[in-house]
Design a protein around this motif. Structure first.
Motif, PDB file in Angstrom:
ATOM      1  N   ASP A 262       1.852   2.860  -9.172  1.00  0.00           N
ATOM      2  CA  ASP A 262       0.765   2.816  -8.189  1.00  0.00           C
ATOM      3  C   ASP A 262      -0.395   1.962  -8.693  1.00  0.00           C
ATOM      4  O   ASP A 262      -0.976   1.180  -7.930  1.00  0.00           O
ATOM      5  CB  ASP A 262       0.287   4.238  -7.899  1.00  0.00           C
ATOM      6  CG  ASP A 262      -0.614   4.297  -6.677  1.00  0.00           C
ATOM      7  OD1 ASP A 262      -0.128   3.988  -5.578  1.00  0.00           O
ATOM      8  OD2 ASP A 262      -1.810   4.637  -6.820  1.00  0.00           O
TER       9      ASP A 262
ATOM     10  N   GLN B 122       0.815  -1.217   0.000  1.00  0.00           N
ATOM     11  CA  GLN B 122       0.000   0.000   0.000  1.00  0.00           C
ATOM     12  C   GLN B 122       0.852   1.273   0.000  1.00  0.00           C
ATOM     13  O   GLN B 122       0.311   2.374   0.155  1.00  0.00           O
ATOM     14  CB  GLN B 122      -0.916   0.000   1.226  1.00  0.00           C
ATOM     15  CG  GLN B 122      -1.896  -1.158   1.282  1.00  0.00           C
ATOM     16  CD  GLN B 122      -2.857  -1.158   0.105  1.00  0.00           C
ATOM     17  OE1 GLN B 122      -3.321  -0.099  -0.330  1.00  0.00           O
ATOM     18  NE2 GLN B 122      -3.132  -2.326  -0.444  1.00  0.00           N
TER      19      GLN B 122
ATOM     20  N   ARG C 126      -1.821  -1.533  -6.951  1.00  0.00           N
ATOM     21  CA  ARG C 126      -3.227  -1.698  -6.590  1.00  0.00           C
ATOM     22  C   ARG C 126      -3.835  -2.898  -7.305  1.00  0.00           C
ATOM     23  O   ARG C 126      -4.636  -3.630  -6.723  1.00  0.00           O
ATOM     24  CB  ARG C 126      -4.017  -0.431  -6.943  1.00  0.00           C
ATOM     25  CG  ARG C 126      -3.682   0.762  -6.061  1.00  0.00           C
ATOM     26  CD  ARG C 126      -4.307   2.024  -6.609  1.00  0.00           C
ATOM     27  NE  ARG C 126      -3.928   3.182  -5.827  1.00  0.00           N
ATOM     28  CZ  ARG C 126      -4.745   3.829  -4.998  1.00  0.00           C
ATOM     29  NH1 ARG C 126      -5.991   3.417  -4.848  1.00  0.00           N
ATOM     30  NH2 ARG C 126      -4.341   4.882  -4.328  1.00  0.00           N
TER      31      ARG C 126
ATOM     32  N   ASP D  17      -5.508  -6.022  -5.471  1.00  0.00           N
ATOM     33  CA  ASP D  17      -6.913  -6.331  -5.719  1.00  0.00           C
ATOM     34  C   ASP D  17      -7.114  -7.747  -6.227  1.00  0.00           C
ATOM     35  O   ASP D  17      -8.131  -8.386  -5.946  1.00  0.00           O
ATOM     36  CB  ASP D  17      -7.504  -5.343  -6.735  1.00  0.00           C
ATOM     37  CG  ASP D  17      -7.605  -3.940  -6.170  1.00  0.00           C
ATOM     38  OD1 ASP D  17      -7.548  -3.807  -4.925  1.00  0.00           O
ATOM     39  OD2 ASP D  17      -7.729  -2.989  -6.953  1.00  0.00           O
TER      40      ASP D  17
END
Length: 269
Positions: free
Chosen positions: A190, A25, A194, A198
């Motif tokens: 980024d 993150q 992600r 996910d």
């Protein structure tokens, strides 16, 4: 007795899995060299991730703020002691990383009964002229690499590779070019992080992110605008044209507004 080395290897492997998950993150960091100097760029929620280390040295980091602060202070102290005992010209990124901070980070990682540093570092070193700038990156296990033209930090090596693939063929001359390249490379990293998170991929191998199609510029800009709702763009420059010994300066919102693509500059206000 014979099991002890295997237990150590297993423990180190577990530490890698734990640390890789901690960076999933995090906000990538991008360093780009241009005619005016070295630009470091990231996004943050308030806690700075870009720092001045010495006259011609700047640091960017990913990881736990407390660990980044501890390593930053260690580098600061080493640089100023070196500069005082020897001379400013003896304070180089290579000496600070190779003989200073890398052994400390490596030892902390391999001592399995102690906490490792949850940190990755990118050090930019301004050369005397364009084309002589350099970068050093150091991983949480103490492994360091020397780069030129650009360098990146991201959650995994596969995500970093995607960012490098974007930067490698690009040419960068002006500061505006550097900001544009950095913001696009950051968005690529980024988004890849992600996507990996996910889809449940392992951040270590970047499973899932390698199959993600390369986004077009408009998609990247949309992603950045969404991120700017909760984060702020952080940019610093080692400016070779600044008078005096210290070349470090922060790019404020007013200057960034003139350097960012038009569809992003409006989001600063």
């Amino acid at each position: 007795m014979y099991e002890e080395p295997y237990r150590w290897v297993e423990a180190v492997g577990n530490r890698r899995q734990y640390l890789d998950a901690q960076f999933a993150q995090g906000s990538p960091v991008v360093g780009v060299s241009c005619d005016q100097g070295i630009l470091l760029m990231t996004m943050s929620k308030g806690t700075p991730k870009l720092y001045e280390i010495y006259d011609r040295l700047a640091l960017g980091g990913m990881g736990h703020p407390a660990d980044l602060e501890k390593l930053r202070f260690t580098l600061l102290e080493m640089a100023h002691v070196e500069g005082f005992n020897r001379s400013a010209s003896d304070v180089t990124g290579s000496r600070l990383i190779k003989y200073g901070i890398a052994p400390v980070v490596k030892q902390a990682f391999e001592e399995v009964f102690k906490a490792p540093f949850i940190a990755k570092l990118l050090l930019g070193e301004l050369g005397q002229k364009a084309g002589k700038d350099g970068f050093l990156t150091i991983n949480y296990d103490g492994v360091f690499e020397e780069k030129n033209r650009y360098a990146v930090l991201a959650a995994s090596s596969s995500v970093e590779q995607r960012m490098v693939e974007y930067l490698r063929p690009q040419s960068c001359v002006s500061l505006k070019d550097a900001v544009d390249l950095a913001i696009h490379a950051w968005a690529i990293g980024d988004r890849a992080q992600r996507h990996t998170d996910d889809t449940g991929g392992d951040p270590k191998d970047g499973k899932g992110s390698s199959d993600q199609p390369v986004a077009d510029s408009q998609t990247l800009m949309t992603h950045i605008r969404q991120c700017m709702q909760g984060k702020s763009i952080e940019c610093v420059l080692l400016d070779r044209h600044v008078a005096g010994t210290s070349k470090y300066r922060t790019l404020g919102s007013g200057e960034l507004e003139t350097l960012l693509p038009k569809d992003l500059s409006s989001a600063l206000t």
